[in-house]
Design an enzyme around this catalytic site. Structure first.
Site, short mmCIF file in Angstrom:
data_model
loop_
_atom_site.label_atom_id
_atom_site.label_comp_id
_atom_site.label_asym_id
_atom_site.label_seq_id
_atom_site.Cartn_x
_atom_site.Cartn_y
_atom_site.Cartn_z
N CYS A 69 0.67 -1.25 0.06
CA CYS A 69 0.19 0.17 -0.03
C CYS A 69 1.05 1.36 0.00
O CYS A 69 1.88 1.37 0.76
CB CYS A 69 -0.95 0.00 1.26
SG CYS A 69 -1.91 1.59 1.28
N CYS A 73 0.64 4.68 7.07
CA CYS A 73 0.08 4.46 8.45
C CYS A 73 0.95 3.54 9.20
O CYS A 73 1.51 2.56 8.94
CB CYS A 73 -1.35 3.72 8.08
SG CYS A 73 -2.30 4.44 6.99
N CYS A 76 0.52 -0.02 10.23
CA CYS A 76 0.02 -1.05 9.42
C CYS A 76 1.35 -2.06 8.84
O CYS A 76 2.03 -1.38 7.77
CB CYS A 76 -0.69 -0.15 8.14
SG CYS A 76 -1.56 -1.55 7.27
N CYS A 113 -16.52 -8.88 6.01
CA CYS A 113 -15.93 -7.53 5.57
C CYS A 113 -14.61 -7.96 4.72
O CYS A 113 -13.88 -8.69 4.91
CB CYS A 113 -15.36 -6.98 6.83
SG CYS A 113 -16.77 -6.77 8.04
N CYS A 144 -19.81 -5.65 4.05
CA CYS A 144 -18.93 -4.63 4.47
C CYS A 144 -17.54 -4.33 3.58
O CYS A 144 -17.31 -5.64 3.42
CB CYS A 144 -18.67 -4.64 5.78
SG CYS A 144 -17.51 -3.19 6.38
N CYS A 204 -19.10 2.39 9.16
CA CYS A 204 -18.40 1.45 10.22
C CYS A 204 -17.24 2.50 10.41
O CYS A 204 -16.43 2.58 9.50
CB CYS A 204 -18.15 0.23 9.80
SG CYS A 204 -16.93 -0.63 10.65
N ARG A 276 -17.52 -2.54 18.32
CA ARG A 276 -16.81 -3.88 17.88
C ARG A 276 -15.59 -3.71 18.82
O ARG A 276 -14.53 -2.96 18.59
CB ARG A 276 -16.53 -3.95 16.54
CG ARG A 276 -15.97 -5.37 16.25
CD ARG A 276 -15.81 -5.67 14.74
NE ARG A 276 -17.20 -5.51 14.02
CZ ARG A 276 -17.57 -4.85 13.14
NH1 ARG A 276 -16.45 -4.22 12.30
NH2 ARG A 276 -18.59 -4.54 12.58
N1 SAM Z 1 -6.24 0.60 3.30
C1 SAM Z 1 -7.71 0.88 3.86
C2 SAM Z 1 -7.83 2.19 4.68
O1 SAM Z 1 -6.80 2.33 5.51
O2 SAM Z 1 -8.76 2.53 4.91
C3 SAM Z 1 -8.45 -0.21 4.23
C4 SAM Z 1 -7.90 -1.34 5.09
S1 SAM Z 1 -7.15 -0.71 6.48
C5 SAM Z 1 -5.92 -2.13 7.18
C6 SAM Z 1 -8.44 -0.68 7.72
C7 SAM Z 1 -8.04 -0.21 9.00
O3 SAM Z 1 -7.42 -1.47 9.87
C8 SAM Z 1 -7.16 0.75 9.40
O4 SAM Z 1 -7.83 1.90 9.45
C9 SAM Z 1 -6.85 0.47 10.98
O5 SAM Z 1 -7.69 1.12 11.81
C10 SAM Z 1 -6.70 -1.09 10.93
N2 SAM Z 1 -5.44 -1.69 11.25
C11 SAM Z 1 -4.64 -1.70 10.38
N3 SAM Z 1 -3.41 -2.14 11.01
C12 SAM Z 1 -3.71 -2.25 12.22
C13 SAM Z 1 -2.66 -2.85 13.36
N4 SAM Z 1 -1.70 -3.15 13.41
N5 SAM Z 1 -3.44 -2.94 14.68
C14 SAM Z 1 -4.80 -2.34 14.68
N6 SAM Z 1 -5.52 -1.99 13.74
C15 SAM Z 1 -4.91 -2.04 12.47
FE1 SF4 Z 2 -2.72 1.10 3.32
FE2 SF4 Z 2 -2.98 -0.05 5.98
FE3 SF4 Z 2 -2.96 2.67 5.54
FE4 SF4 Z 2 -5.24 0.99 4.92
S1 SF4 Z 2 -4.25 1.08 6.81
S2 SF4 Z 2 -4.07 2.87 3.79
S3 SF4 Z 2 -3.81 -0.82 4.01
S4 SF4 Z 2 -1.24 1.40 4.95
#
Ligand code: SAM
Ligand code: SF4
Ligand code: DTB
Length: 338
Positions: A69, A73, A76, A113, A144, A204, A276
């Site tokens: 990606c 973040c 992530c 989801c 979802c 959500c 949740r």
């Molecule tokens: N890429 C899209 C986005 O960021 O909106 C969708 C997928 S993203 C993985 C969805 C959510 O997963 C993130 O907004 C975050 O809140 C959660 N998430 C991702 N990595 C995480 C982690 N290591 N621990 C807890 N929540 C996590």
């Molecule tokens: Fe990409 Fe992870 Fe951020 Fe979603 S949460 S935008 S998958 S880096």
């Protein structure tokens, strides 16, 4: 009902079903700072006004496009900015999605989801996801998806396809957000949430706790969610899953009772929403999860994996539910409320 003493300690008590969108920091701070028993009593009282306290809605997750990606973040494992050992995978075929959804349904999930590691999807991506939505709906499950930022047209297309929920998290307070993500703004997120809401798709939206944020950041995240024009129908509260290679791999461990308090305050601020208990359950004790349910959590992610990280085994969740006298439920749609 609440005693005078607990009412005094809690400041204003907001029972009676009225949904508020004008929460202020001081009053939310005072909820967080209540004696633990008073806070849980308030949360449980609010919870029982709107929900059967022994029923938990079950969602299952599937990563339909994993890794690589473009966003940064800090939590992530799927960000291309960090070395986490995840490779790049393409969008998976519809038949694989349907296989996973059928299995999830057999195990008791009411909602499926699908998550994609995108900053935002292309129109072509959206068309492929539309086919997945149609397939999962035909199994009789709620759908979802979480695909990142959406244009208005894409949002309309997903609505037409019959999508029930769109997940898009605020993740943290607006103040702490720049410490966590620099490649898109808080306002970008609010814009996508507005489009989803205006298209008539259930929202959500939640966040992550345990990223080194302050107590005020946790309060401000919940205020941000509760003061949206409509409360999100589902509010995922994730405990950070610390993944090797991400900047937050060594984040310090959060006091589990602070997490429980966050669930309780979310329940009080958003009385009719599904709160949740989301990522992070694999590291929680059964007792901590029981406290979260007592605090008003009434939804979980169920199944061996979240998107890329481990979740408790379905068997151990079934046992936990049995020990707590909880039922899996939730197929009735919670549609828009004020
Ligand atoms: N890429 C899209 C986005 O960021 O909106 C969708 C997928 S993203 C993985 C969805 C959510 O997963 C993130 O907004 C975050 O809140 C959660 N998430 C991702 N990595 C995480 C982690 N290591 N621990 C807890 N929540 C996590
Ligand atoms: Fe990409 Fe992870 Fe951020 Fe979603 S949460 S935008 S998958 S880096
Ligand atoms: C949400 O709030 N939590 C889920 C779902 N929405 C998409 C994702 C959690 C991901 C945890 C890290 C992983 O498994 O990759």
């Amino acid at each position: 009902m609440l005693t005078e003493t607990s009412a005094r300690r809690g400041g204003k008590i907001h029972l009676g079903g009225g949904l508020r969108h004008d929460w202020q920091l001081e009053e939310v701070q005072s909820l967080f700072n209540l004696p633990f028993s008073d806070l849980l009593y308030q949360a449980q009282t609010v919870h029982r006004e709107h929900f059967d306290p022994n029923e938990v809605q079950i969602s299952s997750l599937l990563s339909i496009k994993t890794g690589a990606c473009s966003e940064d973040c800090a939590y992530c494992p799927q960000s291309a900015h960090y070395q986490t050992g995840l490779g790049r995978e393409e969008l998976i075929p519809v038949n694989e999605v349907l296989k996973a959804a059928s299995l999830a349904k057999e195990q008791g999930a009411s909602r499926f989801c699908m998550g994609a590691a995108w900053r935002s999807p292309s129109d072509n991506d959206v068309e492929r996801v539309v086919a997945m939505i149609a397939g999962v709906r035909s199994l009789g499950m709620e759908t979802c998806v979480t695909l990142g930022m959406l244009t208005e047209q894409q949002t309309q297309r997903l609505k037409q396809a019959g999508l029930d929920y769109y997940n898009h998290n605020l993740d943290t307070s607006e103040e702490y957000y720049p410490e966590i993500i620099t490649t898109r703004t808080y306002q970008d997120r609010l814009d996508t949430l507005r489009r989803v809401r205006e298209a008539g798709i259930n929202v959500c939206c939640g966040g992550i706790i345990g990223m080194g944020e302050s107590a005020d950041d946790r309060a401000n995240l919940l205020i941000e969610l509760a003061n949206l024009p409509q409360h999100p129908e589902s509010v995922p509260i994730n405990l950070l899953v610390r993944v090797e290679g991400t900047p937050l791999a060594d984040a310090s461990t959060l006091d589990p009772l602070v997490f429980v308090r966050t669930i309780a305050v979310a329940r009080i601020l958003m009385p009719k929403s599904r709160v949740r208990l989301s990522a992070g359950r694999a590291e929680m004790s059964d007792e901590m999860q029981a406290l979260c349910f007592l605090a008003g959590a009434n939804s979980i992610f169920y199944g061996i994996k979240l998107l890329t990280t481990d979740n408790p085994l379905a068997d151990s969740d079934r046992q936990l539910f049995q020990r707590l006298g909880l039922r899996m439920g939730g197929l009735q749609m919670e549609t828009h409320h004020a």
